[in-house]
Motif scaffolding. Structure first.
Motif, PDB file in Angstrom:
ATOM      1  N   GLN A 188      17.881-104.032 162.056  1.00  0.00           N
ATOM      2  CA  GLN A 188      19.215-103.433 161.915  1.00  0.00           C
ATOM      3  C   GLN A 188      19.624-102.723 163.197  1.00  0.00           C
ATOM      4  N   ASN A 189      18.699-101.955 163.736  1.00  0.00           N
ATOM      5  CA  ASN A 189      18.991-101.228 164.980  1.00  0.00           C
ATOM      6  C   ASN A 189      19.181-102.184 166.151  1.00  0.00           C
ATOM      7  N   LYS A 190      18.360-103.224 166.209  1.00  0.00           N
ATOM      8  CA  LYS A 190      18.463-104.194 167.310  1.00  0.00           C
ATOM      9  C   LYS A 190      19.810-104.917 167.265  1.00  0.00           C
ATOM     10  N   LEU A 191      20.279-105.221 166.054  1.00  0.00           N
ATOM     11  CA  LEU A 191      21.579-105.877 165.908  1.00  0.00           C
ATOM     12  C   LEU A 191      22.738-104.924 166.169  1.00  0.00           C
ATOM     13  N   GLY A 192      22.448-103.630 166.166  1.00  0.00           N
ATOM     14  CA  GLY A 192      23.495-102.643 166.409  1.00  0.00           C
ATOM     15  C   GLY A 192      24.353-102.354 165.195  1.00  0.00           C
ATOM     16  N   ILE A 193      23.772-102.517 163.991  1.00  0.00           N
ATOM     17  CA  ILE A 193      24.520-102.273 162.753  1.00  0.00           C
ATOM     18  C   ILE A 193      24.336-100.816 162.342  1.00  0.00           C
ATOM     19  N   LYS A 194      25.418-100.083 162.305  1.00  0.00           N
ATOM     20  CA  LYS A 194      25.367 -98.685 161.901  1.00  0.00           C
ATOM     21  C   LYS A 194      25.068 -98.588 160.412  1.00  0.00           C
ATOM     22  N   GLY A 195      24.228 -97.641 160.019  1.00  0.00           N
ATOM     23  CA  GLY A 195      23.903 -97.438 158.619  1.00  0.00           C
ATOM     24  C   GLY A 195      24.141 -96.002 158.198  1.00  0.00           C
ATOM     25  N   LEU A 196      24.693 -95.829 157.012  1.00  0.00           N
ATOM     26  CA  LEU A 196      24.947 -94.499 156.460  1.00  0.00           C
ATOM     27  C   LEU A 196      24.150 -94.341 155.172  1.00  0.00           C
ATOM     28  N   SER A 197      23.452 -93.245 155.053  1.00  0.00           N
ATOM     29  CA  SER A 197      22.693 -92.956 153.843  1.00  0.00           C
ATOM     30  C   SER A 197      23.627 -92.502 152.728  1.00  0.00           C
ATOM     31  N   PRO A 198      23.169 -92.511 151.482  1.00  0.00           N
ATOM     32  CA  PRO A 198      23.997 -91.986 150.398  1.00  0.00           C
ATOM     33  C   PRO A 198      24.459 -90.552 150.650  1.00  0.00           C
ATOM     34  N   ALA A 199      23.598 -89.726 151.246  1.00  0.00           N
ATOM     35  CA  ALA A 199      23.961 -88.327 151.491  1.00  0.00           C
ATOM     36  C   ALA A 199      25.132 -88.203 152.462  1.00  0.00           C
ATOM     37  N   GLU A 200      25.245 -89.158 153.393  1.00  0.00           N
ATOM     38  CA  GLU A 200      26.298 -89.075 154.407  1.00  0.00           C
ATOM     39  C   GLU A 200      27.688 -89.395 153.868  1.00  0.00           C
ATOM     40  N   VAL A 201      27.744 -89.960 152.679  1.00  0.00           N
ATOM     41  CA  VAL A 201      29.058 -90.274 152.080  1.00  0.00           C
ATOM     42  C   VAL A 201      29.219 -89.626 150.712  1.00  0.00           C
ATOM     43  N   SER A 202      28.351 -88.682 150.382  1.00  0.00           N
ATOM     44  CA  SER A 202      28.373 -88.097 149.043  1.00  0.00           C
ATOM     45  C   SER A 202      29.586 -87.205 148.807  1.00  0.00           C
ATOM     46  N   ASP A 203      30.049 -86.506 149.840  1.00  0.00           N
ATOM     47  CA  ASP A 203      31.153 -85.564 149.675  1.00  0.00           C
ATOM     48  C   ASP A 203      32.509 -86.155 150.030  1.00  0.00           C
ATOM     49  N   ASN A 204      32.529 -87.055 151.004  1.00  0.00           N
ATOM     50  CA  ASN A 204      33.787 -87.660 151.438  1.00  0.00           C
ATOM     51  C   ASN A 204      33.491 -88.955 152.190  1.00  0.00           C
ATOM     52  N   SER A 205      34.549 -89.682 152.540  1.00  0.00           N
ATOM     53  CA  SER A 205      34.421 -90.972 153.220  1.00  0.00           C
ATOM     54  C   SER A 205      34.749 -90.868 154.700  1.00  0.00           C
TER      55      SER A 205
END
Length: 291
Positions: A188-205
């Motif tokens: 995922q990192n090598k492809l450069g795909i950003k990832g967001l954990s559930p906690a990072e979107v729990s309060d807002n988008s």
């Protein structure tokens, strides 16, 4: 901004992309393997009727036709069903597609079709507990784990040659990801795909919307894998990794995107209706209901 009445509703009950029976010992193995098939029909039954034209992709139920070839389980069946789905879309030429599946790979044909229809103007938001960036030479041979990489044009050569388009990895975002097979976080990192954990979107988008703003597209395709949901609230999929997204959080992220972007593709995937399978099997044993 989404015009739901102009969307084609694609019922795509593909189940062969998953190798999942061993994770559900409470179900007969054949029923567990084909659970996504029933799940697709239940999604269609439960989804509101908004006047969309509906077409079903023909999918084999042969449990024995699961030979691994070129590093992909059920390769020939999946290739045949991929071509069938693409033929439907080429004949219908929809502007928007809602796909009800089925394993995660049911997003591949609709998303690559839309990428070709709207070149360089589509971003993928992949809402999933897993990154789905596997490749045929990896240990796990289930095609559903290769779904996102296939949308990016990376994978088996014959399948990639069939697909009509692709999205650059810089225009793909993982939301709710929290489980990686060996080596998948590194890929995922090598492809450069950003990832967001559930906690990072729990309060807002906010982080999702900022990412979309930076990508600079007007259209978005959204993959919603039901295993992204927190099993403490609902067990709707095979995966039960803890600390997932709440239902309201996932719905809010999707609707926030729709408020500012043209959602041209929406997939709901990987429903595993354990209770429905058990009820069906119970009913099949009752007098006057037996075959």
């Amino acid at each position: 901004m989404t015009n739901k009445t102009s969307a084609l509703r694609l019922i795509y009950p593909q189940w062969q992309g998953g190798i999942v029976a061993h994770w559900m010992p409470d179900l007969p193995p054949d029923d567990a393997s084909r659970g996504y098939y029933l799940g697709a029909y239940l999604l269609n039954f439960l989804a509101p009727d908004t006047g969309q034209r509906m077409i079903e992709v023909p999918v084999s139920l042969d449990i024995n036709d699961r030979e691994t070839e070129k590093g992909i389980n059920s390769y020939q069946v999946i290739l045949k069903q991929t071509k069938a789905a693409l033929e439907i879309l080429n004949n219908e030429t929809p502007e928007r597609i809602i796909t009800l599946g089925g394993d995660c790979a049911v997003s591949v044909v609709p998303f690559t079709y839309l990428a070709a229809k709207y070149p360089d103007d589509v971003a993928i938001v992949w809402i999933d507990a897993h990154p789905d960036v596997s490749l045929p030479y990896d240990d796990y041979k289930g095609y559903h784990a290769m779904a996102l990489t296939a949308c990016l044009g990376i994978g088996d050569e014959e399948i990639m040659n069939v697909l009509p388009g692709k999205v650059d990895a810089s225009k793909a975002l993982l939301v709710g990801v929290r489980s990686w097979d060996k080596g998948m976080k590194e890929r995922q990192n090598k492809l450069g795909i950003k990832g967001l954990s559930p906690a990072e979107v729990s309060d807002n988008s906010f982080v999702v919307m900022e990412w979309l703003k930076q990508v600079g597209v007007s259209k978005v395709v959204i993959h919603f894998d039901m295993d992204v949901l927190d099993p403490a609230e609902i067990i709707a999929a095979v995966g039960t990794d803890p600390d997932g997204m709440k239902i309201d959080e996932a719905v809010r992220v999707i609707n926030d995107i729709a408020s500012e972007y043209d959602i041209v593709g929406l997939t709901v995937a990987e429903p595993m209706p354990r209770v429905a399978i058990k009820i069906r099997n119970m009913l099949s044993k009752l007098p006057l209901l037996k075959d």
